[in-house]
Design an enzyme around this catalytic site. Sequence first.
Site, mmCIF file in Angstrom:
data_model
loop_
_atom_site.group_PDB
_atom_site.id
_atom_site.type_symbol
_atom_site.label_atom_id
_atom_site.label_comp_id
_atom_site.label_asym_id
_atom_site.label_seq_id
_atom_site.Cartn_x
_atom_site.Cartn_y
_atom_site.Cartn_z
ATOM 1 N N ARG B 8 0.432 -0.988 0.028
ATOM 2 C CA ARG B 8 0.131 -0.005 0.025
ATOM 3 C C ARG B 8 1.233 1.500 -0.473
ATOM 4 O O ARG B 8 0.582 2.335 -0.688
ATOM 5 C CB ARG B 8 -1.061 -0.194 1.334
ATOM 6 C CG ARG B 8 -0.325 -0.115 2.854
ATOM 7 C CD ARG B 8 -1.424 -0.009 4.113
ATOM 8 N NE ARG B 8 -0.918 -0.380 4.580
ATOM 9 C CZ ARG B 8 -0.685 0.500 6.193
ATOM 10 N NH1 ARG B 8 -2.000 1.163 6.126
ATOM 11 N NH2 ARG B 8 -0.411 0.550 7.322
ATOM 12 N N SER B 35 -4.975 4.696 5.366
ATOM 13 C CA SER B 35 -4.821 3.784 5.786
ATOM 14 C C SER B 35 -4.506 3.053 4.076
ATOM 15 O O SER B 35 -3.414 2.518 4.230
ATOM 16 C CB SER B 35 -5.649 3.222 6.323
ATOM 17 O OG SER B 35 -6.161 3.294 7.188
ATOM 18 N N GLU B 56 -19.464 3.371 0.427
ATOM 19 C CA GLU B 56 -19.148 2.579 -0.995
ATOM 20 C C GLU B 56 -19.969 1.779 -1.444
ATOM 21 O O GLU B 56 -19.199 1.867 -3.037
ATOM 22 C CB GLU B 56 -18.358 1.324 -0.411
ATOM 23 C CG GLU B 56 -16.883 0.994 0.390
ATOM 24 C CD GLU B 56 -17.546 1.280 2.144
ATOM 25 O OE1 GLU B 56 -19.357 2.010 2.379
ATOM 26 O OE2 GLU B 56 -16.802 1.939 2.527
ATOM 27 N N PHE B 81 -14.543 -4.348 2.402
ATOM 28 C CA PHE B 81 -15.784 -3.143 2.152
ATOM 29 C C PHE B 81 -15.750 -3.612 0.177
ATOM 30 O O PHE B 81 -16.704 -2.474 -0.568
ATOM 31 C CB PHE B 81 -15.217 -1.628 2.924
ATOM 32 C CG PHE B 81 -15.587 -2.002 4.404
ATOM 33 C CD1 PHE B 81 -16.226 -2.821 5.115
ATOM 34 C CD2 PHE B 81 -14.120 -1.764 4.713
ATOM 35 C CE1 PHE B 81 -15.782 -2.626 6.257
ATOM 36 C CE2 PHE B 81 -13.722 -1.120 5.949
ATOM 37 C CZ PHE B 81 -14.805 -2.587 7.146
ATOM 38 N N HIS B 107 -5.381 -3.459 3.178
ATOM 39 C CA HIS B 107 -5.833 -4.368 4.217
ATOM 40 C C HIS B 107 -6.731 -5.609 3.654
ATOM 41 O O HIS B 107 -7.628 -6.345 4.504
ATOM 42 C CB HIS B 107 -7.109 -3.933 5.234
ATOM 43 C CG HIS B 107 -6.155 -2.281 5.973
ATOM 44 N ND1 HIS B 107 -5.862 -1.321 5.122
ATOM 45 C CD2 HIS B 107 -5.950 -2.118 7.330
ATOM 46 C CE1 HIS B 107 -4.998 -0.956 5.990
ATOM 47 N NE2 HIS B 107 -4.957 -0.981 7.275
ATOM 48 N N ASP B 115 -7.591 -5.828 14.024
ATOM 49 C CA ASP B 115 -8.719 -5.223 14.018
ATOM 50 C C ASP B 115 -9.758 -6.847 13.497
ATOM 51 O O ASP B 115 -11.360 -5.865 13.924
ATOM 52 C CB ASP B 115 -9.077 -4.755 13.098
ATOM 53 C CG ASP B 115 -8.391 -3.014 12.960
ATOM 54 O OD1 ASP B 115 -8.762 -2.357 13.866
ATOM 55 O OD2 ASP B 115 -8.376 -2.431 12.219
ATOM 56 N N ARG B 166 -1.939 -4.707 4.635
ATOM 57 C CA ARG B 166 -1.246 -3.581 5.121
ATOM 58 C C ARG B 166 0.245 -4.136 5.580
ATOM 59 O O ARG B 166 0.600 -3.329 5.778
ATOM 60 C CB ARG B 166 -2.813 -4.321 6.604
ATOM 61 C CG ARG B 166 -1.377 -3.123 7.783
ATOM 62 C CD ARG B 166 -3.128 -2.857 8.870
ATOM 63 N NE ARG B 166 -2.250 -2.519 10.285
ATOM 64 C CZ ARG B 166 -2.035 -3.053 11.167
ATOM 65 N NH1 ARG B 166 -1.852 -4.054 11.335
ATOM 66 N NH2 ARG B 166 -1.489 -2.716 12.277
#
Lengths: 274, 316
Positions: B8, B35, B56, B81, B107, B115, B166
Amino acid sequence: MSLPENKILELKEIARQLRVEVLKMLTLAGSGHTGGSLSIIEILVTLYFFKLRYDPKNPTWPDRDRFVLSKGHGAPALYAILARLGYFNEAELKKLRKINEMLQGHPYNISTPGIEISTGSLGQGLSAANGMALAAKLDKAKWRVYVLMGDGETQEGQIWEAAMTAAHYHLDNLCGIIDANKLQIDGSVCEIMNVEPMKEKWEAFGWQVLEADGHNLHSLSTAFDQCEKIKGKPCMIIAHTVKGKGVSFMEGKVGYHGVAPTEEELEKALLELR
Amino acid sequence: MVKKLGTRDVYGEVLVRLGQQNPNIVVLDADLSCSTRTCKFAEAFPERFFNMGIAEQDMISTAAGLAAAGKIAFVSTFAVFATGRAWDQIRQSLCYSQQNVKIVASHSGITVGEDSATHQANEDISLMRNLPNMSIIVPADGIETEKALEYLVKYDNRPVYLRLSRYKFPVIFDSQYVFRKGKAIVLEEGTEATVIAIGLMVSRALEAQQMLKEQGISVRVINMSTIKPIDREAIISAAQETGAVVTAEEHSIIGGLGSAVAEVLSEQCPVPLKRIGIKDCFGISGDADELLNYYGLNAQSIVQSVKEIIDKKKKV
Ligand SMILES: Cc1ncc(C[n+]2csc(CCOP(=O)(O)OP(=O)(O)O)c2C)c(N)n1
Ligand SMILES: [Mg+2]
């Protein structure tokens, strides 16, 4: 510069002919959405014969205005008008919904000239129209975006996401239209899942809201003209319509949402539309 | 020390460079731009960056509209998402409408870590793989991320799903590496079995290959960074030439790389196959490295699977 009286007469006649075309197409196809196609005829006629800038010979002309039929099941009405304008051969209308033909049950941009983006799954068209309006702003282009939704369709959560987006990005080059025909599939909109008060809801979301008689060309053209003058925010025209408009036994009838006329019904309807 | 790069992080930087080169690029994010690293693009080109809020579905369809009007739209949020919340929008507004929208999700996988399951996307590849006109790319390191992004802007105008993480990946490739969509890369030649891997698991497969080599076992290692369209020839020749296949992915064994390889093998060249991945369960909270070991996403379990599959091959 709203519509002069002689022009209104001419467009009324075109609307009548389009209704005939739509009913014939649907009967031949043997399936499709009759009520919601008949309720949007005047809206489409006003847009395509009065407001929109486009070139059927060059459907992807970069400076054209964009029209998105978010309520994709109204496709027969759009197809009839696009054929009449010369986007494709009128003979295609007879092959609606048939295997390996151009005209799909719902608008498909890859197969059909004049369709900007595929629709059918409700609730997505306003977002797509916002994207187009954002692109026009980035390019400092003059073209505008029009998007037509159903009243039931506004029950979709994504519509309200998009409502925020249009206001947040001050999309005054966007005009939304709600075909407020008061019906959806399972019944009346107010009984299934009330969307009223619509005007106040859209205003609260930051839109300028106009109301129009959705079968009156004068009322519609005035609203479209007014809409163009609004600066700094998007505009929604709530067009009050009658589902199945033009055919007495279809008007306001939930049962004609997703069924095509039979041969006998067509005959009866055509008598009324003479 | 092996050099590590966050895919990322590379995305964030490359996107700014691509934005400088191509004024047609626009970027959308859904309140996760720090992020996903699109914040760098937002800073460099505020007028071409659209924060869509936590919405989204709207983001995907808006990107479709931008693309329909001639823009190249990058869309970023977390993998869970991006694919799950907006699947119908991806299906109709992007894939069916054939729009030039590049979904670049961060992610992905179990390495999201602490998370927990709500944020760990182990099903995203599966969700994207069944969509016509969709391409899926899972880079094995930062370099491949960069090359894939450049390739996609230059040569591709259809929807694509680029799966980033991530977690920082060891760097495998050098700057001369050439990415081609749909082309698998044989990283190590071998004769007794083949390990086909994606993403983080490519580096783990290379580790396993070394360990096996020391034990006198020769395995081929393939980086299948394009999951769709998948390189059938690379799979078939691996099966013909080595006779056994292990797949390794940081994703469910249902619907991802393992399934894609199984589909090709079972129709064209059935050989013993073992799929390493998340075994149809939700994840749990924890440190990313601990989770990788907990779910058997490491070199040791590849080594063990290769031995098992070679035994099985001999018995057939
Ligand atoms: C996402 C989605 N859910 C359900 C449907 C099925 N459907 C087609 S038309 C319709 C009713 C639409 O009502 P409204 O928006 O009021 O349209 P109109 O009355 O103009 O036909 C439904 C539920 C759909 N096309 N898309
Ligand atoms: Mg309705």
